[in-house]
Design a protein around this motif. Structure first.
Motif, mmCIF file in Angstrom:
data_model
loop_
_atom_site.group_PDB
_atom_site.id
_atom_site.type_symbol
_atom_site.label_atom_id
_atom_site.label_comp_id
_atom_site.label_asym_id
_atom_site.label_seq_id
_atom_site.Cartn_x
_atom_site.Cartn_y
_atom_site.Cartn_z
ATOM 1 N N GLN A 43 0.819 -1.210 0.000
ATOM 2 C CA GLN A 43 0.000 0.000 0.000
ATOM 3 C C GLN A 43 0.859 1.268 0.000
ATOM 4 O O GLN A 43 0.405 2.329 -0.413
ATOM 5 C CB GLN A 43 -0.941 0.011 1.206
ATOM 6 C CG GLN A 43 -2.023 -1.041 1.145
ATOM 7 C CD GLN A 43 -1.642 -2.308 1.886
ATOM 8 O OE1 GLN A 43 -0.465 -2.538 2.160
ATOM 9 N NE2 GLN A 43 -2.618 -3.129 2.218
ATOM 10 N N TYR B 119 -5.212 4.435 2.967
ATOM 11 C CA TYR B 119 -3.868 4.578 2.409
ATOM 12 C C TYR B 119 -3.581 5.946 1.821
ATOM 13 O O TYR B 119 -2.755 6.094 0.921
ATOM 14 C CB TYR B 119 -3.584 3.493 1.349
ATOM 15 C CG TYR B 119 -4.148 2.143 1.679
ATOM 16 C CD1 TYR B 119 -4.054 1.624 2.973
ATOM 17 C CD2 TYR B 119 -4.798 1.372 0.714
ATOM 18 C CE1 TYR B 119 -4.587 0.389 3.295
ATOM 19 C CE2 TYR B 119 -5.329 0.135 1.022
ATOM 20 C CZ TYR B 119 -5.225 -0.354 2.315
ATOM 21 O OH TYR B 119 -5.757 -1.575 2.628
ATOM 22 N N TRP C 92 -3.404 -4.654 -2.635
ATOM 23 C CA TRP C 92 -3.139 -3.299 -2.136
ATOM 24 C C TRP C 92 -4.327 -2.360 -2.320
ATOM 25 O O TRP C 92 -4.224 -1.170 -2.080
ATOM 26 C CB TRP C 92 -1.923 -2.709 -2.864
ATOM 27 C CG TRP C 92 -2.021 -2.886 -4.352
ATOM 28 C CD1 TRP C 92 -2.765 -2.149 -5.231
ATOM 29 C CD2 TRP C 92 -1.394 -3.906 -5.134
ATOM 30 N NE1 TRP C 92 -2.641 -2.641 -6.505
ATOM 31 C CE2 TRP C 92 -1.787 -3.728 -6.472
ATOM 32 C CE3 TRP C 92 -0.524 -4.957 -4.826
ATOM 33 C CZ2 TRP C 92 -1.337 -4.552 -7.501
ATOM 34 C CZ3 TRP C 92 -0.086 -5.778 -5.848
ATOM 35 C CH2 TRP C 92 -0.496 -5.569 -7.164
ATOM 36 N N ASN C 93 -5.455 -2.871 -2.758
ATOM 37 C CA ASN C 93 -6.618 -2.025 -2.999
ATOM 38 C C ASN C 93 -7.279 -1.591 -1.697
ATOM 39 O O ASN C 93 -7.343 -2.363 -0.737
ATOM 40 C CB ASN C 93 -7.652 -2.776 -3.837
ATOM 41 C CG ASN C 93 -7.172 -3.041 -5.236
ATOM 42 O OD1 ASN C 93 -6.971 -2.130 -6.011
ATOM 43 N ND2 ASN C 93 -6.973 -4.310 -5.557
ATOM 44 N N ASN D 277 -1.547 8.580 -4.027
ATOM 45 C CA ASN D 277 -1.290 7.141 -3.986
ATOM 46 C C ASN D 277 -1.962 6.401 -5.131
ATOM 47 O O ASN D 277 -2.748 5.467 -4.907
ATOM 48 C CB ASN D 277 -1.738 6.562 -2.645
ATOM 49 C CG ASN D 277 -0.910 5.356 -2.226
ATOM 50 O OD1 ASN D 277 -0.049 4.888 -2.962
ATOM 51 N ND2 ASN D 277 -1.167 4.866 -1.031
ATOM 52 N N LYS E 125 -4.041 2.511 -5.854
ATOM 53 C CA LYS E 125 -4.561 1.866 -4.652
ATOM 54 C C LYS E 125 -6.084 2.005 -4.503
ATOM 55 O O LYS E 125 -6.691 1.228 -3.770
ATOM 56 C CB LYS E 125 -3.887 2.455 -3.399
ATOM 57 C CG LYS E 125 -2.366 2.551 -3.482
ATOM 58 C CD LYS E 125 -1.723 1.216 -3.751
ATOM 59 C CE LYS E 125 -0.221 1.273 -3.946
ATOM 60 N NZ LYS E 125 0.535 2.420 -3.584
#
Length: 440
Positions: A90, A202, A400-401, A423, A426
């Protein structure tokens, strides 16, 4: 698309932060572009996922906001980073751009009755120490005690204290100060439901620059170390121990095989299952009676300010990480929950080859990490389906979603980050959840 002028951004940030406050050095960029993603064999097969073009090291909340504003003016993607203790990518800059390392923004601004306020990079261990000096303790304490408060809130989901309070998604956060592309260099103060919009996503909707989190009265804790001849003995008492009053801060247990991989400690005798508790001194005698009545043996009772940290670092996914270190490239894990972890443990272990469970008493039901020998992403998903049939709740961490309040985060990010600079990679609106599209 025209590549941003990173030299111009570096010069601007150097004027803002000083020469040591920004770097384009390859070693710094590589260091800032990794987290603990190698813990996942699924993600490890895909590395490297991205590398930063620049790294910035602001030391205050105002500097963080100014760096974000500068990057936005230059059209540069921004990946926020705390202490880099996340495990699933992430914090990896998948689109390159600027890694915003906030680990130097460590000021603790205020400790009041029931709350503590600190900049995003302040380590959780430092917050706990500051709270203790006022006769208080953190409402939630992470397993990675040196993680930053900003990183824990933006990425983490629970920790020591979960038995009493559940995850950190709810009452732990009192207020946040955040910065977004839409706010420029201005810092927005948010509370309540508005603050929850920036937790556990994130930094895709906004970057936490300062946080106010909840404290509670300090308790007198003891570190209780026990062992059982086998895992079933530890499982048989775990839920009872988790309901003792006052509630313990943590109860966790491991199979003999996982216990053997933990850092050497006289409290971890060979070929026995370890059970560890952070227990209020008022419940200590009752805890000992429950353990011994269930066939367990008390190995040690420890006291002092390090009790919580010493046992916390052997909770959540850390025991499985020690298992992976002992046999590199063999094991993966999934997050699991439910009473079936106790009542159907043999079936749970049998779902994956070499199944090994780390278990903890949870807020409503046991929680844990189930490790197994890694074969393929398809085998992981098939196992998740089987666990569901057994009544086990499962979250697949090998992605990493954003998967907490996804629809709300997408809606918020459309307002706060219309150009998708925060980011990137993500926040995927098409993400289908932990059993579909979670692994690749």
């Amino acid at each position: 698309m025209t590549r941003p002028d990173y030299a111009a951004l570096e010069a601007e940030l150097s004027g803002l932060l000083g020469a040591r406050g920004v770097s384009s050095d390859m070693r710094q960029r590589e260091k800032a572009s990794v987290d603990g993603a190698r813990m996942s064999p699924i993600i490890a097969e895909l590395l490297p996922l991205g590398i930063a073009d620049l790294v910035a090291f602001p030391t205050t909340a105002d500097e963080i906001a100014a760096v974000v504003a500068a990057a936005v003016r230059h059209g540069v993607p921004i990946t926020p980073r705390g202490r880099g203790t996340g495990n699933y990518g992430q914090g990896i800059p998948m689109s390159g751009g600027l890694v915003l390392d906030m680990s130097r923004a460590r000021t603790i601004h205020d400790v009041s009755e029931g709350a503590i306020t600190a900049d995003a990079g302040a380590p959780m261990a430092a917050l706990e120490q500051a709270a203790r000096a006022t006769g208080q303790q953190l409402w939630m304490y992470p397993s990675t005690v040196h993680s930053s408060i900003g990183g824990f809130l933006a990425g983490g989901s629970g920790g020591t204290g979960t038995i009493a309070h559940g995850s950190n998604d709810g009452g732990f956060v009192a207020a946040l100060d955040v910065v977004t592309p839409a706010t420029g260099a201005d810092i927005a103060h948010v509370e309540g439901e508005a603050a929850l919009g920036y937790v556990h996503n994130y930094g895709t909707a906004g970057i936490i620059v300062r946080a106010t989190v909840r404290l509670e009265p300090l308790q007198e804790w003891r570190g209780l170390y026990a062992s059982f001849p086998d895992f079933s003995g530890a499982l048989a008492v775990l839920r009872t121990l988790g309901r003792l009053q006052p509630l313990p801060r943590l109860v966790s247990a491991d199979t003999p095989h996982v216990t053997a991989q933990l850092p050497p400690d006289p409290a971890f005798p060979a070929e026995r299952s370890s059970l560890r508790m952070i227990v209020d001194v008022a419940a200590l005698d009752e805890a000992i009676a429950v353990i011994e009545g269930g066939g367990g043996r008390i190995e040690d009772v420890r006291e002092g300010p390090s009790v919580s940290s010493d046992i916390s670092v052997l909770s959540y996914n850390h025991p499985i990480e020690w298992l992976q270190k002992s046999e590199p490239g063999v094991y993966f894990h999934v997050e699991v929950s439910g009473d079936a972890l106790v009542e159907r443990i043999d079936e749970v272990h049998a779902v994956y080859p070499g199944g090994q469970l780390h278990i903890e008493a949870g807020h409503r039901a046991p929680i844990g990490m189930l490790a197994g020998v890694y074969e393929s992403p398809e085998a992981v998903l098939a196992g998740i389906e089987r666990l569901g049939e057994l009544g086990v709740g499962v979250h697949n961490p090998h992605q990493w979603n954003v998967d907490f309040r996804l629809a709300e985060t997408v809606e918020l990010a459309a307002l706060t980050d219309p150009d998708g600079l925060l980011n990137p990679g993500k926040l995927n609106p098409a993400y289908a959840g932990p059993t579909k599209g979670a692994v690749r």
